[in-house]
Design a protein around this motif. Sequence first.
Motif, mmCIF file in Angstrom:
data_model
loop_
_atom_site.group_PDB
_atom_site.id
_atom_site.type_symbol
_atom_site.label_atom_id
_atom_site.label_comp_id
_atom_site.label_asym_id
_atom_site.label_seq_id
_atom_site.Cartn_x
_atom_site.Cartn_y
_atom_site.Cartn_z
ATOM 1 N N ALA A 3 0.927 -1.192 0.002
ATOM 2 C CA ALA A 3 -0.055 -0.066 0.004
ATOM 3 C C ALA A 3 0.527 1.114 -0.057
ATOM 4 C CB ALA A 3 -0.766 0.047 1.215
ATOM 5 N N GLY A 4 0.400 2.334 -0.650
ATOM 6 C CA GLY A 4 1.318 3.362 -0.501
ATOM 7 C C GLY A 4 1.123 4.272 0.778
ATOM 8 N N PRO A 5 1.873 5.435 0.866
ATOM 9 C CA PRO A 5 1.907 6.033 2.261
ATOM 10 C C PRO A 5 0.352 6.410 2.682
ATOM 11 C CG PRO A 5 3.522 6.856 0.755
ATOM 12 C CD PRO A 5 2.613 6.180 -0.027
ATOM 13 N N SER A 6 -0.381 6.947 1.694
ATOM 14 C CA SER A 6 -1.539 7.458 2.204
ATOM 15 C C SER A 6 -2.505 6.255 2.914
ATOM 16 C CB SER A 6 -2.410 8.112 1.133
ATOM 17 O OG SER A 6 -2.660 7.086 -0.048
ATOM 18 N N ASP A 7 -2.226 5.030 2.325
ATOM 19 C CA ASP A 7 -3.097 3.972 2.669
ATOM 20 C C ASP A 7 -2.421 3.319 4.111
ATOM 21 O OD1 ASP A 7 -2.939 2.752 -0.517
ATOM 22 O OD2 ASP A 7 -4.609 3.814 0.255
ATOM 23 N N MET A 8 -1.153 3.603 4.164
ATOM 24 C CA MET A 8 -0.489 2.818 5.341
ATOM 25 C C MET A 8 -0.546 3.775 6.647
ATOM 26 S SD MET A 8 0.864 -0.158 4.833
ATOM 27 C CE MET A 8 1.989 -0.429 5.734
ATOM 28 N N TRP A 9 -0.342 5.085 6.334
ATOM 29 C CA TRP A 9 -0.283 6.114 7.531
ATOM 30 C C TRP A 9 -1.558 6.395 7.686
ATOM 31 C CZ3 TRP A 9 4.022 4.952 10.112
ATOM 32 C CH2 TRP A 9 5.039 4.524 9.192
ATOM 33 N N ASP A 10 -2.045 6.456 8.824
ATOM 34 C CA ASP A 10 -3.584 6.692 8.919
ATOM 35 C C ASP A 10 -3.654 7.743 10.390
ATOM 36 O OD1 ASP A 10 -3.093 5.155 11.198
ATOM 37 O OD2 ASP A 10 -4.441 3.714 10.888
ATOM 38 N N GLY A 11 -2.586 8.495 10.459
ATOM 39 C CA GLY A 11 -2.557 9.303 11.879
ATOM 40 C C GLY A 11 -2.340 8.929 13.021
ATOM 41 N N ALA A 12 -3.193 7.797 13.365
ATOM 42 C CA ALA A 12 -2.654 7.070 14.622
ATOM 43 C C ALA A 12 -1.366 6.094 14.484
ATOM 44 C CB ALA A 12 -4.153 5.911 14.615
ATOM 45 N N GLY A 13 -0.968 6.022 13.446
ATOM 46 C CA GLY A 13 0.674 5.109 13.316
ATOM 47 C C GLY A 13 0.132 3.858 12.475
ATOM 48 N N SER A 14 0.914 3.456 12.076
ATOM 49 C CA SER A 14 0.704 1.997 11.266
ATOM 50 C C SER A 14 1.821 1.020 11.992
ATOM 51 C CB SER A 14 0.595 1.751 9.881
ATOM 52 O OG SER A 14 1.969 2.147 9.330
ATOM 53 N N GLY A 15 2.406 1.272 13.027
ATOM 54 C CA GLY A 15 3.785 0.394 13.422
ATOM 55 C C GLY A 15 4.727 0.470 12.370
ATOM 56 N N GLY A 16 5.585 -0.325 12.491
ATOM 57 C CA GLY A 16 6.688 -0.349 11.958
ATOM 58 C C GLY A 16 8.163 0.313 12.133
ATOM 59 N N LEU A 17 9.114 0.752 11.308
ATOM 60 C CA LEU A 17 10.323 1.262 11.626
ATOM 61 C C LEU A 17 10.058 2.713 12.421
ATOM 62 C CD1 LEU A 17 13.359 1.226 11.544
ATOM 63 C CD2 LEU A 17 13.004 2.470 9.346
ATOM 64 N N GLU A 18 10.779 2.683 13.557
ATOM 65 C CA GLU A 18 10.540 3.965 14.213
ATOM 66 C C GLU A 18 12.033 4.421 14.486
ATOM 67 O OE1 GLU A 18 6.609 3.945 16.730
ATOM 68 O OE2 GLU A 18 8.166 3.457 17.921
ATOM 69 N N ILE A 19 12.447 5.601 14.594
ATOM 70 C CA ILE A 19 13.712 6.094 14.627
ATOM 71 C C ILE A 19 13.732 6.958 16.010
ATOM 72 C CG2 ILE A 19 15.769 7.481 13.673
ATOM 73 C CD1 ILE A 19 15.253 4.900 11.974
ATOM 74 N N GLU A 20 14.763 6.802 16.725
ATOM 75 C CA GLU A 20 15.074 7.755 17.709
ATOM 76 C C GLU A 20 15.845 9.023 17.334
ATOM 77 O OE1 GLU A 20 16.366 7.735 22.578
ATOM 78 O OE2 GLU A 20 17.487 6.431 21.192
ATOM 79 N N TRP A 21 15.158 10.007 17.409
ATOM 80 C CA TRP A 21 15.743 11.159 16.869
ATOM 81 C C TRP A 21 16.662 11.818 17.901
ATOM 82 C CZ3 TRP A 21 13.751 14.661 12.665
ATOM 83 C CH2 TRP A 21 13.100 13.855 12.018
ATOM 84 N N PRO A 22 17.583 12.902 17.440
ATOM 85 C CA PRO A 22 18.442 13.349 18.520
ATOM 86 C C PRO A 22 17.937 13.803 19.969
ATOM 87 C CG PRO A 22 19.245 13.860 16.467
ATOM 88 C CD PRO A 22 17.798 13.205 16.264
ATOM 89 N N ASP A 23 16.574 14.312 19.796
ATOM 90 C CA ASP A 23 16.029 15.129 21.164
ATOM 91 C C ASP A 23 15.332 13.711 22.067
ATOM 92 O OD1 ASP A 23 13.807 14.045 19.303
ATOM 93 O OD2 ASP A 23 12.855 15.977 19.467
ATOM 94 N N GLY A 24 15.671 12.614 21.360
ATOM 95 C CA GLY A 24 15.068 11.322 22.299
ATOM 96 C C GLY A 24 13.909 10.818 22.085
ATOM 97 N N VAL A 25 13.173 11.577 21.241
ATOM 98 C CA VAL A 25 11.932 10.987 20.575
ATOM 99 C C VAL A 25 11.776 10.041 19.677
ATOM 100 C CG1 VAL A 25 9.526 12.079 19.823
ATOM 101 C CG2 VAL A 25 10.626 13.326 21.372
ATOM 102 N N TRP A 26 11.030 9.034 19.863
ATOM 103 C CA TRP A 26 10.936 8.110 18.643
ATOM 104 C C TRP A 26 9.777 8.805 17.514
ATOM 105 C CZ3 TRP A 26 13.886 3.792 18.328
ATOM 106 C CH2 TRP A 26 14.759 3.407 19.443
ATOM 107 N N ARG A 27 10.111 8.458 16.534
ATOM 108 C CA ARG A 27 9.318 8.936 15.509
ATOM 109 C C ARG A 27 9.099 7.792 14.350
ATOM 110 N NH1 ARG A 27 11.965 13.722 16.882
ATOM 111 N NH2 ARG A 27 10.576 15.359 17.536
ATOM 112 N N PRO A 28 7.973 7.492 13.929
ATOM 113 C CA PRO A 28 7.832 6.554 12.618
ATOM 114 C C PRO A 28 8.172 7.105 11.365
ATOM 115 C CG PRO A 28 5.726 7.723 13.084
ATOM 116 C CD PRO A 28 6.818 8.071 14.269
#
Length: 140
Positions: A18-43
Amino acid sequence: GAHTDYDGFTILQRGDVAGPSDMWDGAGSGGLEIEWPDGVWRPQPAARGELTINIGDLLARWTNNRWKATKHRVAPPPKGSAAAKHDRLSVVYFTGPHPDTVVQCLPSCAPPPGQPTAFEPITAGAHVQSKIEAAVGVIA
């Protein structure tokens, strides 16, 4: 769990059913998350046809942490979400130098004279072995 990859870098092709608009529904779809330098995990969205490149520990060593290893994790999709109703497939390619390669700070990444580098030189094989031993120690 959350981790960095051991080698130079990782090439990751994530599902493109599915394309990004199908996979990402605002509530998150799970999957890869990266810890940014500010310590926050972002999808990290997975658009059709794109690759994700994660910097590994050895590349961080070579660049004296100029390029930091990508700390990441995989989150499950929320129950009942559109993403939870689809299978997820990722293809991963880990790459790094020959085990006998000495990994030390590249001259272009060296600190000012008189200051130490962030890491001591090590062979790629010894580095990966130490990471595996540390991981096994955590599991045991």
